[in-house]
Design an enzyme around this catalytic site. Structure first.
Site, PDB file in Angstrom:
ATOM      1  N   TRP A  11      48.154  -2.145  15.890  1.00  0.00           N
ATOM      2  CA  TRP A  11      47.789  -2.866  17.115  1.00  0.00           C
ATOM      3  C   TRP A  11      46.558  -3.748  16.924  1.00  0.00           C
ATOM      4  O   TRP A  11      46.170  -4.486  17.820  1.00  0.00           O
ATOM      5  CB  TRP A  11      47.557  -1.866  18.253  1.00  0.00           C
ATOM      6  CG  TRP A  11      48.840  -1.381  18.891  1.00  0.00           C
ATOM      7  CD1 TRP A  11      50.118  -1.672  18.496  1.00  0.00           C
ATOM      8  CD2 TRP A  11      48.972  -0.528  20.038  1.00  0.00           C
ATOM      9  NE1 TRP A  11      51.025  -1.064  19.323  1.00  0.00           N
ATOM     10  CE2 TRP A  11      50.359  -0.350  20.276  1.00  0.00           C
ATOM     11  CE3 TRP A  11      48.066   0.106  20.889  1.00  0.00           C
ATOM     12  CZ2 TRP A  11      50.841   0.432  21.334  1.00  0.00           C
ATOM     13  CZ3 TRP A  11      48.548   0.887  21.935  1.00  0.00           C
ATOM     14  CH2 TRP A  11      49.919   1.047  22.155  1.00  0.00           C
ATOM     15  N   HIS A  93      43.413  -3.626   4.629  1.00  0.00           N
ATOM     16  CA  HIS A  93      44.132  -4.715   5.309  1.00  0.00           C
ATOM     17  C   HIS A  93      43.407  -6.033   5.013  1.00  0.00           C
ATOM     18  O   HIS A  93      42.176  -6.080   4.947  1.00  0.00           O
ATOM     19  CB  HIS A  93      44.170  -4.450   6.813  1.00  0.00           C
ATOM     20  CG  HIS A  93      45.116  -5.349   7.538  1.00  0.00           C
ATOM     21  ND1 HIS A  93      44.816  -6.667   7.802  1.00  0.00           N
ATOM     22  CD2 HIS A  93      46.359  -5.134   8.020  1.00  0.00           C
ATOM     23  CE1 HIS A  93      45.847  -7.223   8.439  1.00  0.00           C
ATOM     24  NE2 HIS A  93      46.795  -6.309   8.578  1.00  0.00           N
ATOM     25  N   GLU A  95      42.719  -8.462   6.776  1.00  0.00           N
ATOM     26  CA  GLU A  95      41.738  -8.869   7.790  1.00  0.00           C
ATOM     27  C   GLU A  95      40.409  -8.141   7.581  1.00  0.00           C
ATOM     28  O   GLU A  95      39.344  -8.688   7.867  1.00  0.00           O
ATOM     29  CB  GLU A  95      42.310  -8.643   9.205  1.00  0.00           C
ATOM     30  CG  GLU A  95      43.370  -9.686   9.508  1.00  0.00           C
ATOM     31  CD  GLU A  95      44.419  -9.269  10.524  1.00  0.00           C
ATOM     32  OE1 GLU A  95      44.235  -8.253  11.207  1.00  0.00           O
ATOM     33  OE2 GLU A  95      45.446  -9.968  10.617  1.00  0.00           O
ATOM     34  N   GLY A 171      51.090 -12.885  10.834  1.00  0.00           N
ATOM     35  CA  GLY A 171      50.903 -13.570  12.108  1.00  0.00           C
ATOM     36  C   GLY A 171      51.292 -15.035  12.107  1.00  0.00           C
ATOM     37  O   GLY A 171      50.943 -15.774  13.024  1.00  0.00           O
ATOM     38  N   GLY A 232      52.514  -6.017  12.904  1.00  0.00           N
ATOM     39  CA  GLY A 232      51.378  -6.364  13.748  1.00  0.00           C
ATOM     40  C   GLY A 232      51.844  -6.797  15.124  1.00  0.00           C
ATOM     41  O   GLY A 232      52.160  -5.976  15.984  1.00  0.00           O
ATOM     42  N   GLY A 233      51.934  -8.112  15.333  1.00  0.00           N
ATOM     43  CA  GLY A 233      52.241  -8.683  16.649  1.00  0.00           C
ATOM     44  C   GLY A 233      53.432  -8.043  17.356  1.00  0.00           C
ATOM     45  O   GLY A 233      53.366  -7.749  18.555  1.00  0.00           O
TER      46      GLY A 233
HETATM   47  C1  PEP Z   1      49.665  -7.026   9.871  1.00  0.00           C
HETATM   48  O1  PEP Z   1      48.627  -7.636  10.051  1.00  0.00           O
HETATM   49  O2  PEP Z   1      49.629  -5.869   9.394  1.00  0.00           O
HETATM   50  C2  PEP Z   1      50.911  -7.684  10.204  1.00  0.00           C
HETATM   51  C3  PEP Z   1      51.950  -7.378   9.497  1.00  0.00           C
HETATM   52  O3  PEP Z   1      50.870  -8.603  11.210  1.00  0.00           O
HETATM   53  P1  PEP Z   1      52.105  -9.455  11.807  1.00  0.00           P
HETATM   54  O4  PEP Z   1      53.283  -8.512  11.905  1.00  0.00           O
HETATM   55  O5  PEP Z   1      51.637  -9.904  13.139  1.00  0.00           O
HETATM   56  O6  PEP Z   1      52.369 -10.554  10.842  1.00  0.00           O
END
Ligand code: PEP
Length: 256
Positions: A11, A93, A95, A171, A232-233
């Protein structure tokens, strides 16, 4: 796909208590989709509330500090997230690596702290677009993996999941081809076998992450050596996340 695929929702920095209804809906649906292991990694503030809602799904954290306790304002230790109900921690990750300058060495010691606290580790690796365009993606990712695995880790089948997440696919709505995912996952598998031996290395699930959604999940999950997805999203609503879980369950039903 792996015997029991693992679908994990990250999340990120999203969610207040209003989102607990989504977690509850995911948990209730997962009770009828037992072929798939389903988990959520909400922000720290929701780990305990989601843990209290969860009858079926696993609950984890998105990071932890490498130390046990002490003067680290704003940080949270592995023992603290475990105490809140986390059974795993996502580490490395992109990020975190980008926003907080986390090195492979730091990811590795955080992993050791998570194992020490009795949790499993989901270790993220992935290349930038530049690295892929330069033809160096596999080399980069396998080196990153080797350097990020905690030194103390000796029961990989129980403690480790690897998530391959190309940075340029996170993303963005873009994904690698199924062939490219398969090639990278095979390279990761070879690295795991080199580190842990045939048996241990073969049992670690390797997730794909990066713009997975209910429409592309089936195709991406069917790629070679893909044992599930880190999402993610599309994990932020029960509807879209469960679309991915259902795709994984349907693939399990298909004859090999
Ligand atoms: C993530 O950041 O772990 C990811 C997979 O993001 P998204 O699914 O939004 O690309």
């Amino acid at each position: 796909m792996a015997e029991r695929p693992y679908i994990v929702g990250n999340w990120k920095m999203n969610g207040t208590r209003a989102m607990l209804s989504q977690a509850r809906a995911i948990d209730r649906a997962a009770q009828n989709l037992m072929k798939v292991e389903v988990a959520l990694a909400p922000p720290y503030t929701l780990i305990h509330p989601v843990h209290r809602e969860a009858e079926q799904i696993g609950v984890g954290a998105q990071d932890c500090h490498a130390g046990n306790e002490g003067a680290h304002t704003g940080d949270i230790s592995a023992g603290m997230v475990a105490d809140a109900g986390a059974k795993f921690v996502i580490l490395g990750h992109s990020e975190r690596r980008q926003d907080h300058g986390e090195s492979n060495a730091l990811v590795s010691v955080k992993g050791a702290a998570a194992l020490e606290a009795g949790m499993r580790v989901i270790l993220c690796v992935g290349e930038s677009e530049e690295t892929r365009d330069a033809g160096k993606a596999e080399n980069f990712v396998t080196r990153q993996l080797k350097a990020s695995i905690p030194e103390s880790l000796d029961n990989p089948e129980e403690s480790l999941t690897v998530a391959y997440e190309p940075i340029w696919a996170i993303g963005t709505g873009r994904t690698p081809t199924v062939d490219d995912i398969g090639a990278m996952h095979r390279a990761i598998r070879a690295t795991l076998v080199e580190r842990f031996g045939e048996e241990g290395g073969a049992q670690v699930r390797i997730l794909y992450g990066g713009s997975v959604n209910p429409d592309n999940a089936r195709e991406l999950l069917a790629a070679d050596e893909v044992g599930g997805a880190l999402v993610g999203g599309a994990s932020l609503t029960a509807e879209s996340f469960l679309g991915i879980v259902i795709a994984a369950a349907e693939l399990q039903d298909q004859p090999a």
